[in-house]
Design an enzyme around this catalytic site. Structure first.
Site, PDB file in Angstrom:
ATOM      1  N   GLU A 153      14.731  -8.403  29.367  1.00 25.06           N
ATOM      2  CA  GLU A 153      16.211  -8.078  29.229  1.00 25.06           C
ATOM      3  C   GLU A 153      16.622  -9.777  28.358  1.00 25.06           C
ATOM      4  OE1 GLU A 153      19.235  -6.424  31.437  1.00 25.06           O
ATOM      5  OE2 GLU A 153      20.705  -6.660  29.439  1.00 25.06           O
TER       6      GLU A 153
ATOM      7  N   ASP B 157      20.210  -3.576  36.021  1.00 22.02           N
ATOM      8  CA  ASP B 157      20.473  -2.829  34.747  1.00 22.02           C
ATOM      9  C   ASP B 157      22.057  -2.175  36.010  1.00 22.02           C
ATOM     10  OD1 ASP B 157      20.264  -1.151  33.168  1.00 22.02           O
ATOM     11  OD2 ASP B 157      19.730   0.693  34.594  1.00 22.02           O
TER      12      ASP B 157
ATOM     13  N   THR C  42      24.516  -4.466  35.063  1.00 20.14           N
ATOM     14  CA  THR C  42      25.503  -5.243  34.841  1.00 20.14           C
ATOM     15  C   THR C  42      26.890  -5.896  35.246  1.00 20.14           C
ATOM     16  OG1 THR C  42      23.813  -6.509  33.799  1.00 20.14           O
ATOM     17  CG2 THR C  42      25.517  -8.363  34.122  1.00 20.14           C
TER      18      THR C  42
HETATM   19  C1  IPD Z   1      22.951  -0.980  31.197  1.00 15.09           C
HETATM   20  C2  IPD Z   1      23.554  -0.026  31.662  1.00 15.09           C
HETATM   21  C3  IPD Z   1      23.621   0.787  31.783  1.00 15.09           C
HETATM   22  C4  IPD Z   1      23.540   1.817  29.931  1.00 15.09           C
HETATM   23  C5  IPD Z   1      23.273   0.027  28.986  1.00 15.09           C
HETATM   24  C6  IPD Z   1      22.065  -1.098  29.192  1.00 15.09           C
HETATM   25  P1  IPD Z   1      22.783  -3.611  31.727  1.00 15.09           P
HETATM   26  O1  IPD Z   1      22.070  -2.424  31.073  1.00 15.09           O
HETATM   27  O2  IPD Z   1      22.501   0.351  31.970  1.00 15.09           O
HETATM   28  O3  IPD Z   1      24.372   1.825  31.979  1.00 15.09           O
HETATM   29  O4  IPD Z   1      24.775   2.502  29.485  1.00 15.09           O
HETATM   30  O5  IPD Z   1      23.237   0.290  28.135  1.00 15.09           O
HETATM   31  O6  IPD Z   1      22.860  -2.425  28.490  1.00 15.09           O
HETATM   32  O7  IPD Z   1      22.837  -4.708  30.195  1.00 15.09           O
HETATM   33  O8  IPD Z   1      23.293  -4.025  32.536  1.00 15.09           O
HETATM   34  O9  IPD Z   1      21.108  -4.143  32.062  1.00 15.09           O
END
Ligand code: IPD
Length: 328
Positions: free
Chosen positions: A119, A142, A144
């Site tokens: 990511e 996942d 954040t």
């Molecule tokens: C997020 C989380 C969230 C989802 C977002 C993601 P991240 O990941 O998984 O539940 O709805 O679309 O981007 O940014 O915290 O790795």
């Protein structure tokens, strides 16, 4: 230690494999008990690795994931510096970067020919193109936003693909200390205990998960809310939004929820959980009801095909782009 070959010589009339087999048996019985024990462990490891060439990668990755989870738990005890990525609700922290660095550097050192989609590396400009090469797809944190608020649903999510197929997935919900794992064709587990989806077929008796944040463009925002209203008025038992896509998938995989849908997530949010929910007997599909596509940024997972197809029928799609095209 002596090595008895008896009367057998390579030039006897015995077929090669039989000859080798007899050599191995002779070798085994000529050893002391402790060497025999080590020999059996060696053979067992060889058999496991021959039956699944990626087993060793998974074992190594599990160890790295545990270290990553420990790093996150420790960071939760300290001050958290928050930065913005694409928008005021798209957050990143120093810990996201450090954890991704730990995971990618450890895996790269061990598997230098493999590919990586992480990511934070992608946010920094690395490509996110899935090829046939063995590929690690990594979300260091996942959830954040949960991490920033110390809301305890935070995970490390790693999926491993070969020829674009997911071979195994690991999701470590590190505050809860729940390690979810799955390998293709071998079932899904939480802390080593097998897990299964609820098997629920009736959507009006189901608990549905989705995301309520993130996309704030007015037209998407309205559609997201309209979709939630549509699902709630089916009716269902309820909607929840735990805030980590990977954990959402594991909640469906372990029968604590019956479905999860989302548009706008990424391959690193989905890769680990996709393996787990599939191996737990769940269904994964595209939001349109078609086949799931890891790079499509959208998915439905459910305890049964009936529920997944009903959600696909009820909700309205909005454009979210793909992970493998420019200008994501
Ligand atoms: C997020 C989380 C969230 C989802 C977002 C993601 P991240 O990941 O998984 O539940 O709805 O679309 O981007 O940014 O915290 O790795």
């Amino acid at each position: 230690m002596s090595f008895h070959t008896g009367e057998l010589k390579p030039n006897t009339q015995l077929p090669g494999e039989l000859f080798n087999g007899i050599l191995v048996v002779n070798f085994y019985f000529s050893c002391t008990k402790s060497v025999q024990g080590l020999f059996l462990i060696f053979i067992a490891t060889l058999c496991v690795n021959m039956s699944d060439p990626w087993q060793e990668c998974m074992n190594f990755c599990l160890d790295v994931t545990k270290r990553a989870g420990k790093m996150i738990r420790e960071a939760l005890q300290k001050d958290i510096t928050i930065m913005q990525k694409s928008s005021p609700v798209d957050l990143v922290t120093e810990t996201d970067h450090k954890v991704e660095q730990l995971i990618i550097s450890s895996l790269k050192e061990k598997y230098p020919t493999h590919s990586f989609i992480g990511e934070e590396s992608v946010a920094a400009g690395a490509p996110s193109i899935l090829t046939d090469n063995p590929t690690w797809i990594i979300d260091p944190i996942d959830g954040t936003t949960n991490f920033v608020h110390r809301f305890p649903f935070v995970s490390v999510s790693i999926g491993f693909t070969v020829k674009k197929e997911i071979e195994f997935g690991i999701v470590y919900s590190c505050v809860e200390d729940k390690m979810y794992t799955a390998q293709r064709g071998k079932g899904a587990f939480c802390n080593g205990v097998p897990i299964k989806v609820s098997g629920q077929e009736d959507i009006s008796s189901s608990l549905v998960l989705t995301e309520m944040g993130f996309r704030k463009e007015p037209e998407h925002f309205h559609m997201m809310l309209a979709n939630i209203k549509t699902i709630l008025t089916i009716p269902v038992h309820g909607i929840r939004s735990p805030g980590s896509a990977a954990i959402n998938m594991c909640l469906v995989a372990s029968g604590s929820a019956d479905a999860y849908y989302h548009m706008g997530i990424h391959c690193w949010d989905m890769a680990g959980g996709a393996a787990i929910v599939t191996e737990a007997g769940g269904v994964i599909m595209d939001i349109s009801g078609g086949p799931f596509d890891l790079m499509s940024r959208r998915l439905i997972v459910a305890s049964s095909r009936t529920i997944a197809e009903r959600i696909a029928k009820e909700i309205t799609e909005f454009p979210v782009g793909r992970d493998d095209t420019e200008g994501r």
